[in-house]
Every structure is written in C-alpha cells, then in structure tokens.
Design a protein around this motif. Structure first.
Motif, mmCIF file in Angstrom:
data_model
loop_
_atom_site.group_PDB
_atom_site.id
_atom_site.type_symbol
_atom_site.label_atom_id
_atom_site.label_comp_id
_atom_site.label_asym_id
_atom_site.label_seq_id
_atom_site.Cartn_x
_atom_site.Cartn_y
_atom_site.Cartn_z
ATOM 1 N N THR A 206 -0.456 -3.408 -4.721
ATOM 2 C CA THR A 206 -0.961 -4.299 -3.674
ATOM 3 C C THR A 206 0.154 -4.712 -2.722
ATOM 4 O O THR A 206 -0.011 -4.683 -1.495
ATOM 5 C CB THR A 206 -1.592 -5.552 -4.300
ATOM 6 O OG1 THR A 206 -2.665 -5.164 -5.161
ATOM 7 C CG2 THR A 206 -2.134 -6.488 -3.223
ATOM 8 N N TYR A 207 1.296 -5.075 -3.285
ATOM 9 C CA TYR A 207 2.422 -5.479 -2.420
ATOM 10 C C TYR A 207 2.877 -4.326 -1.544
ATOM 11 O O TYR A 207 3.062 -4.478 -0.332
ATOM 12 C CB TYR A 207 3.598 -5.986 -3.263
ATOM 13 C CG TYR A 207 4.795 -6.322 -2.392
ATOM 14 C CD1 TYR A 207 4.920 -7.583 -1.822
ATOM 15 C CD2 TYR A 207 5.772 -5.370 -2.111
ATOM 16 C CE1 TYR A 207 5.984 -7.891 -0.993
ATOM 17 C CE2 TYR A 207 6.841 -5.669 -1.287
ATOM 18 C CZ TYR A 207 6.938 -6.928 -0.740
ATOM 19 O OH TYR A 207 7.999 -7.218 0.090
ATOM 20 N N VAL A 210 0.090 -3.477 1.237
ATOM 21 C CA VAL A 210 -0.077 -4.464 2.307
ATOM 22 C C VAL A 210 1.193 -4.615 3.123
ATOM 23 O O VAL A 210 1.161 -4.639 4.355
ATOM 24 C CB VAL A 210 -0.510 -5.825 1.711
ATOM 25 C CG1 VAL A 210 -0.620 -6.874 2.814
ATOM 26 C CG2 VAL A 210 -1.841 -5.694 0.994
ATOM 27 N N ASP A 211 2.332 -4.695 2.453
ATOM 28 C CA ASP A 211 3.601 -4.823 3.174
ATOM 29 C C ASP A 211 3.895 -3.571 3.986
ATOM 30 O O ASP A 211 4.375 -3.651 5.127
ATOM 31 C CB ASP A 211 4.737 -5.075 2.177
ATOM 32 C CG ASP A 211 6.072 -5.282 2.854
ATOM 33 O OD1 ASP A 211 6.212 -6.239 3.629
ATOM 34 O OD2 ASP A 211 6.986 -4.456 2.621
ATOM 35 N N GLY A 214 1.618 -3.465 7.101
ATOM 36 C CA GLY A 214 2.081 -4.432 8.085
ATOM 37 C C GLY A 214 3.322 -3.965 8.802
ATOM 38 O O GLY A 214 3.443 -4.096 10.029
ATOM 39 N N PHE A 256 -2.761 -7.181 9.148
ATOM 40 C CA PHE A 256 -2.129 -6.868 7.867
ATOM 41 C C PHE A 256 -1.138 -7.955 7.449
ATOM 42 O O PHE A 256 -0.935 -8.176 6.246
ATOM 43 C CB PHE A 256 -1.461 -5.496 7.917
ATOM 44 C CG PHE A 256 -2.450 -4.367 7.810
ATOM 45 C CD1 PHE A 256 -3.081 -4.099 6.616
ATOM 46 C CD2 PHE A 256 -2.782 -3.598 8.920
ATOM 47 C CE1 PHE A 256 -4.020 -3.081 6.513
ATOM 48 C CE2 PHE A 256 -3.708 -2.578 8.827
ATOM 49 C CZ PHE A 256 -4.335 -2.313 7.618
ATOM 50 N N LEU A 259 -3.453 -10.358 5.793
ATOM 51 C CA LEU A 259 -3.770 -9.928 4.427
ATOM 52 C C LEU A 259 -2.591 -10.175 3.489
ATOM 53 O O LEU A 259 -2.757 -10.670 2.364
ATOM 54 C CB LEU A 259 -4.134 -8.441 4.416
ATOM 55 C CG LEU A 259 -5.470 -8.032 5.051
ATOM 56 C CD1 LEU A 259 -5.679 -6.534 4.883
ATOM 57 C CD2 LEU A 259 -6.625 -8.798 4.437
ATOM 58 N N TYR A 260 -1.399 -9.825 3.969
ATOM 59 C CA TYR A 260 -0.182 -10.023 3.177
ATOM 60 C C TYR A 260 -0.016 -11.499 2.827
ATOM 61 O O TYR A 260 0.284 -11.863 1.680
ATOM 62 C CB TYR A 260 1.012 -9.525 3.986
ATOM 63 C CG TYR A 260 2.365 -9.810 3.383
ATOM 64 C CD1 TYR A 260 2.877 -9.032 2.351
ATOM 65 C CD2 TYR A 260 3.153 -10.861 3.858
ATOM 66 C CE1 TYR A 260 4.120 -9.287 1.813
ATOM 67 C CE2 TYR A 260 4.390 -11.121 3.334
ATOM 68 C CZ TYR A 260 4.876 -10.331 2.309
ATOM 69 O OH TYR A 260 6.114 -10.599 1.776
ATOM 70 N N VAL A 263 -2.633 -12.624 0.151
ATOM 71 C CA VAL A 263 -2.293 -12.176 -1.208
ATOM 72 C C VAL A 263 -1.098 -12.975 -1.728
ATOM 73 O O VAL A 263 -1.047 -13.371 -2.898
ATOM 74 C CB VAL A 263 -1.992 -10.665 -1.232
ATOM 75 C CG1 VAL A 263 -1.569 -10.227 -2.632
ATOM 76 C CG2 VAL A 263 -3.205 -9.876 -0.776
#
Length: 381
Positions: A206-207, A210-211, A214, A256, A259-260, A263
C-alpha cells in the motif's frame, strides 16, 4: 486566525459532548471527553506529519482533506473499521455486528451459540493484523525519510550515516522486510504468523503503490511546468484554453497525495482505535470522542501548522515527527507479541516532537544572535 481555524472544532466538540450526554447520560459524556482528550494529546505527531504533506497540496485538495477526509476519519476509521473487523472475524452481517456493538450480551454464549467471543474481544484479537499493516506502512515512511540525504539534519550523528547508507537502492524495503520477518518469527504467536506476514506485506504494498503514484504524477506536473515555461521563453504558442495538462497533472498528483494522506492518517489511528476499547466498546462514543472531537482538532492543528508556516520556522519539527513515526512503527510491531500501554505510545511521540521543537528554538536563537553580532561589528558608513 486561531479562532477561524479552531472555531469549528470547538463547536463540534460542544455538540459531540451534548450528543454523548443525550445518548448515554453523564457516563457517556465523561467517556467521550476522555477519548477526545487522549486523541488530541497523543496525536500531535500525526498533525505535524499531516502538515508536511498538506502543504504540498493545492488549496482544492486541502479542502477535500478537511471535508471528505474528516468523514473518512470519523465514520470510516472510528465507526465502520471496528465493525468491519467483526464482519470478517465473526462472520456476522453488518446489521448483526452493529447490534452486537450497541447491545453487548451479558453472556457471550447467548449471542454466539458456538462459543465465539464478544465484540470487544474480537476487536482486540484482530490487533496483530492491524498492527502489522500499520506498522509496516509507517516503517517505510520513516525509513524513506531517514535514508534520504538532506541539507538540514537534526540528529546529525545518526542521520548523516543513514543518509549515506540510503544510497543503496531499495534499502528501506529491505530493512522493512527483515523487520517483518523477524516480527512474525519471534513476536507473533504461532497461529498469527501467516496473517501477520500477509498484513505486513499488504502494508508495504500500500505504501509503495500510493507513494509511487503520487511521486509519478508530481514528476509529470514538474515536467509539464518546465515544458510550458520553455515554450513561453521561446515565443511558441501555448494552448491555455480549458483545463490544461498541468491542471490535470496537478489533479492527479493531488488525488494520490490525498490517498496517501488518508492511509497515513488511518495508520496513525489504528493504535488509538484499538486502545479506545480499554475505555469503552460503544462505537457511538468512540466515533464521537475519537472521531468528531479528536480527529477534528488534529486537523485544525494541521491547518494551523500549514497556515502559520511553523514547519518552515521550526525546521527540526519534521525530523522529530518522522522519528516519532519510527518509534510508533516499532511499538506497533512489538505490540504484536507484547502489550504496550497506549499512553507510552503517545508520550514517546510527544517526547520526539518536544525535543525537535526545543532544538529548533535553540537554532533560531543562535541564528538571531549571529545576525545581531554581525550588525554590531559591521562598520558604520
């Protein structure tokens, strides 16, 4: 400015306390206030980290974070998240899970003929998976920060060697992966090892996803900006009718980043939500205390830090917040096998933030003293 930023949070706090009193009387009012105070006092590091991301977002996406984001924080993390755990672990449908939360039976067997545990116990039993997911997400956030070279360092004696080591590609993923394997092997119970590994792996994925998304769109935005500027310098026509590519790229990058940030905010909330069950298992009181009161004030503090330029003035705050994240990630992973009081978790974060703030103040005073000394020794025309 203070009234404008914190006024809404104060109003919502009063309304939440009134709602708690009407819902459950003085006891509910007291529990709601306690949860709100705990969330605010133990989440200052969350506010600082949120501010480091929020200041990179456009005004539009900042508003999205402060509106839609608060709904996600309150109803998603503080209300639906605990219920979702029950849906999955106990095999109940949403209505049955919510009914169990609001009306816990005196005898578990009366509700669960097969001898399944209570609502609070089910939430607590899900802690290893939750801690593994949140711990690995936060661990990668900390490691990527600490392995990056920076002009300004706070704990230079350790940050500079780690930044040099960070030149090794994907070192943060390697370190995080080793930490996950060691956690599942030596801290997780035998029956939890597979789920801890899977949850931790999902946290890492996930990290990275998303990272990475972005960063990709942020890079595209920067390249579009350079291309547009180059065309203007060369006298070439630039189509500015309708939404530009730059605006689209900014929208993607902002989405993004949003989103980041969500989370990240959720990862900070995991331990608080689980810890809240040590005070009450009532989802309504948790949503009012942790969500409406706590989450609103944390967002107000975030906005205050951005609007006041506090992170630019106190340059070590971001460093202290990331060290607090590293400590929180470690505590989450260790808590899979060893119970750690939530107060200790919060105090560690406050200690790092306080030390970074104190170091920043000292740095600013030295800079002012140096400037004053130069003015005193400079020749008078």
């Amino acid at each position: 400015m203070v009234l404008r930023i914190f006024g809404l949070s104060g109003l919502i706090t009063v309304l939440s306390l009134v709602a708690a009193f009407l819902y459950g009387g003085p006891t509910a009012l007291f529990l709601c206030a306690i949860l709100g105070i705990l969330e605010v006092s133990l989440s200052f590091d969350n506010a600082v980290i949120n501010a480091t991301v929020l200041r990179r977002m456009s005004e539009f996406w900042q508003k999205i974070f402060l509106t839609i984001g608060i709904l996600i924080a309150v109803f998603g993390m503080r209300l639906l998240f605990p219920l979702a755990i029950i849906w999955v672990t106990a095999g109940l449908n949403p209505v049955e899970a919510f009914d169990l939360a609001l009306n816990p039976p005196a005898d578990d067997a009366a509700y669960f003929p097969d001898g399944s545990p209570s609502y609070e116990t089910l939430i607590t039993d899900a802690h290893p998976q939750i801690a593994a997911f949140g711990g690995m997400f936060l661990a990668l956030l900390f490691l990527n920060f600490i392995f990056a070279e920076r002009e300004i360092t706070w704990l230079s004696w350790i940050e500079r060697p780690l930044a040099k080591a960070g030149k090794l590609d994907m070192l943060s993923v390697v370190v995080a992966g080793i930490a996950l394997v060691l956690t599942s092997e030596f801290l997780a119970h035998d029956e939890d090892r597979a789920t801890v590994l899977l949850a931790g792996l999902l946290g890492m994925i996930t990290y990275i996803a998303v990272d990475g998304l972005g960063s990709m769109f942020h890079t595209e935005e920067f390249e579009e900006d350079l291309d547009t500027a180059g065309k203007e310098l060369e006298g070439k026509p630039v189509d500015k009718s309708g939404p530009s590519d730059l605006a689209k790229a900014t929208g993607k990058a902002g989405f993004f980043l949003f989103l980041y940030l969500e989370v990240l905010d959720a990862s900070f909330s995991f331990d608080g939500v689980i810890g809240a069950f040590a005070i009450t298992a009532d989802p309504i009181i948790i949503a009012l205390g942790l969500g409406l009161i706590g989450a609103m004030f944390v967002r107000s503090i975030t906005v205050y830090l951005v609007r006041q330029g506090t992170l630019s003035e106190y340059v070590y705050l971001e460093h202290g917040a990331h060290w607090a994240i590293g400590a929180l990630a470690t505590i989450l992973l260790v808590s899979i096998g060893v119970h750690i009081n939530e107060i200790i978790t919060g105090l560690v974060g406050v200690a790092f933030i306080g030390a970074a703030l104190w170091s920043s103040v000292r740095r600013n005073r030295k800079a002012l003293a140096a400037v004053g000394g130069e003015r005193e020794t400079s020749p008078v025309a």
